[in-house]
Design an enzyme around this catalytic site. Structure first.
Site, mmCIF file in Angstrom:
data_model
loop_
_atom_site.group_PDB
_atom_site.id
_atom_site.type_symbol
_atom_site.label_atom_id
_atom_site.label_comp_id
_atom_site.label_asym_id
_atom_site.label_seq_id
_atom_site.Cartn_x
_atom_site.Cartn_y
_atom_site.Cartn_z
ATOM 1 C CB SER A 13 -0.907 0.020 1.231
ATOM 2 O OG SER A 13 -1.545 1.267 1.317
ATOM 3 C CG LEU A 14 2.300 3.992 -3.292
ATOM 4 C CD1 LEU A 14 2.037 4.953 -4.453
ATOM 5 C CD2 LEU A 14 3.627 4.347 -2.637
ATOM 6 C CE LYS A 64 -11.431 -0.208 -1.064
ATOM 7 N NZ LYS A 64 -11.252 0.435 -2.370
ATOM 8 C CD GLU A 76 -28.933 9.390 1.635
ATOM 9 O OE1 GLU A 76 -28.910 10.430 2.326
ATOM 10 O OE2 GLU A 76 -29.646 9.230 0.623
ATOM 11 C CG ASP A 100 -12.511 4.026 -3.102
ATOM 12 O OD1 ASP A 100 -11.408 4.567 -2.917
ATOM 13 O OD2 ASP A 100 -12.789 2.871 -2.718
ATOM 14 N N GLY A 126 -16.176 -5.404 -8.058
ATOM 15 C CA GLY A 126 -15.731 -5.382 -6.660
ATOM 16 C C GLY A 126 -15.977 -4.014 -6.030
ATOM 17 N N GLY A 127 -15.219 -3.725 -4.979
ATOM 18 C CA GLY A 127 -15.406 -2.484 -4.221
ATOM 19 C C GLY A 127 -15.168 -1.243 -5.078
ATOM 20 C CB ALA A 128 -12.444 -0.273 -7.375
HETATM 21 P P1 ATR Z 1 -11.553 -3.897 -5.496
HETATM 22 O O1 ATR Z 1 -12.004 -3.438 -4.143
HETATM 23 O O2 ATR Z 1 -10.228 -3.306 -5.906
HETATM 24 O O3 ATR Z 1 -12.596 -3.711 -6.550
HETATM 25 P P2 ATR Z 1 -12.203 -6.698 -5.259
HETATM 26 O O4 ATR Z 1 -13.446 -6.304 -4.528
HETATM 27 O O5 ATR Z 1 -11.418 -7.839 -4.731
HETATM 28 O O6 ATR Z 1 -11.232 -5.463 -5.373
HETATM 29 O O7 ATR Z 1 -12.582 -6.974 -6.785
HETATM 30 C C1 ATR Z 1 -11.649 -7.427 -7.691
HETATM 31 C C2 ATR Z 1 -12.289 -7.478 -9.086
HETATM 32 O O8 ATR Z 1 -11.306 -7.967 -10.014
HETATM 33 C C3 ATR Z 1 -13.468 -8.423 -9.197
HETATM 34 O O9 ATR Z 1 -14.378 -7.907 -10.136
HETATM 35 C C4 ATR Z 1 -12.810 -9.716 -9.749
HETATM 36 O O10 ATR Z 1 -13.669 -10.569 -10.457
HETATM 37 P P3 ATR Z 1 -14.507 -11.746 -9.683
HETATM 38 O O11 ATR Z 1 -15.551 -11.062 -8.866
HETATM 39 O O12 ATR Z 1 -15.064 -12.567 -10.777
HETATM 40 O O13 ATR Z 1 -13.485 -12.482 -8.832
HETATM 41 C C5 ATR Z 1 -11.821 -9.106 -10.699
HETATM 42 N N1 ATR Z 1 -10.713 -10.009 -11.056
HETATM 43 C C6 ATR Z 1 -9.626 -10.330 -10.308
HETATM 44 N N2 ATR Z 1 -8.813 -11.168 -10.991
HETATM 45 C C7 ATR Z 1 -9.405 -11.377 -12.198
HETATM 46 C C8 ATR Z 1 -9.065 -12.150 -13.365
HETATM 47 N N3 ATR Z 1 -7.937 -12.861 -13.423
HETATM 48 N N4 ATR Z 1 -9.892 -12.117 -14.433
HETATM 49 C C9 ATR Z 1 -11.027 -11.378 -14.397
HETATM 50 N N5 ATR Z 1 -11.407 -10.627 -13.329
HETATM 51 C C10 ATR Z 1 -10.614 -10.628 -12.248
#
Ligand code: ATR
Length: 283
Positions: A13-14, A64, A76, A100, A126-128
């Site tokens: 982490s940065l 997250k 909210e 974010d 995912g979260g982002a």
């Molecule tokens: P963040 O908070 O950064 O969004 P996260 O919640 O762990 O991190 O989400 C990671 C995302 O990357 C998810 O959409 C994940 O897909 P899955 O839900 O199907 O696991 C995606 N991801 C990670 N590695 C991947 C890969 N090799 N190919 C396709 N999607 C990938």
């Protein structure tokens, strides 16, 4: 004052570099550290340690979403996004926020990207992705196309967001279906970790067009394969560093309860972080 980022793994982490640089620059007597918290330790950390030791902290992968039920209350917008990346400790009561989405919104502003009535494609759920989808809908993007490796997660996110943005179009699609929606004005955003440790990109380069815009939330490396390929056809590209800086600045404003981040020179921070990233990756 003490602040931190919690996550697992957390080694790369940065955030400490970002926050400690700002504290020093603004003469704020505070320190920011990183704390490795596994899924099993999250509840324990939230129940006691965090309340006595930190005035606030950031939350990153993989907590997250899991952190939400462990907080005393949630603002909210974070509730609508369904993810918290910033927690404020108010006299041992923990309140969750999402900065974010602010980071992404300010990045769009910096880059002069208007999404209103434009088709946007998000890779990942995912979260982002949640925060970015929220920003796009709030800013009037239409339609928003969503793709995730595990489609169920994308469908869940679609249902969740459609309950808050009833008049927007959110479509869950496969990568093959993306070609049906492909147009020269499309904005494509990668929120997955693909491209961080490999030279892979999930998008078909043969369709890339110079009028499209490509955004990657990744900032290590600063130029992922996706951005390199997009840049090669002359498209506009944006990496994740500005979003990272903006979410951090918005977190500091919440912790200190004043818009302190406005007095920070973002270009100076950016150069400092790029130097730090280059130190970590020897040539
Ligand atoms: P963040 O908070 O950064 O969004 P996260 O919640 O762990 O991190 O989400 C990671 C995302 O990357 C998810 O959409 C994940 O897909 P899955 O839900 O199907 O696991 C995606 N991801 C990670 N590695 C991947 C890969 N090799 N190919 C396709 N999607 C990938």
């Amino acid at each position: 004052m003490n602040f931190a980022v919690i996550g697992h793994p957390i080694t790369h982490s940065l955030s400490p570099e970002l926050h400690n640089w700002i504290f020093k620059k603004l003469g704020i007597d505070a320190h920011y550290s990183k704390v490795d918290i596994s899924r099993e330790k999250l509840a324990y950390f939230l129940s006691g340690v965090s309340r006595s030791q930190f005035q606030g902290f950031n939350v990153t992968l993989p907590h997250k979403e899991a952190v939400i039920p462990l907080l005393d209350n949630v603002e909210e917008q974070a509730e609508q996004i369904g993810a918290v990346n910033c927690v404020v400790n108010n006299d041992q009561k923990l309140k969750g926020y999402n900065t974010d989405w602010i980071g992404f919104q300010r990045t769009l502003q910096d880059e002069d990207i208007s999404v209103r009535n434009r088709a946007c494609f998000i890779l990942g759920a995912g979260g982002a992705s949640r925060a970015i989808l929220y920003t796009l809908l709030k800013e009037g993007a239409d339609p928003v196309l969503l793709h995730n490796r595990h489609q169920k997660k994308a469908l869940q996110l679609q249902t969740h967001m459609m309950s808050h943005f009833t008049s927007s179009t959110i479509a869950v699609i496969s990568l093959q279906e993306l070609t049906n929606f492909w147009n020269e004005d499309l904005i494509l955003i990668n929120t997955t970790s693909v491209g961080m440790t490999s030279n892979n990109s999930l998008l078909p380069v043969k369709y890339f067009h110079r009028r499209q815009t490509f955004i990657d939330v990744i900032y290590t490396p600063l130029e992922t394969t996706l951005l390199r390929q997009a840049s090669a056809v002359g498209a506009k590209t944006v990496n994740g560093l500005a979003m990272f800086i903006h979410q951090g600045l918005a977190s500091i404003d919440l912790w200190l309860k004043q818009p302190i981040s406005q007095s920070v020179n973002r270009e100076e921070i950016k150069s400092y972080l790029i130097r730090k990233l280059q130190e970590e990756i020897p040539a």
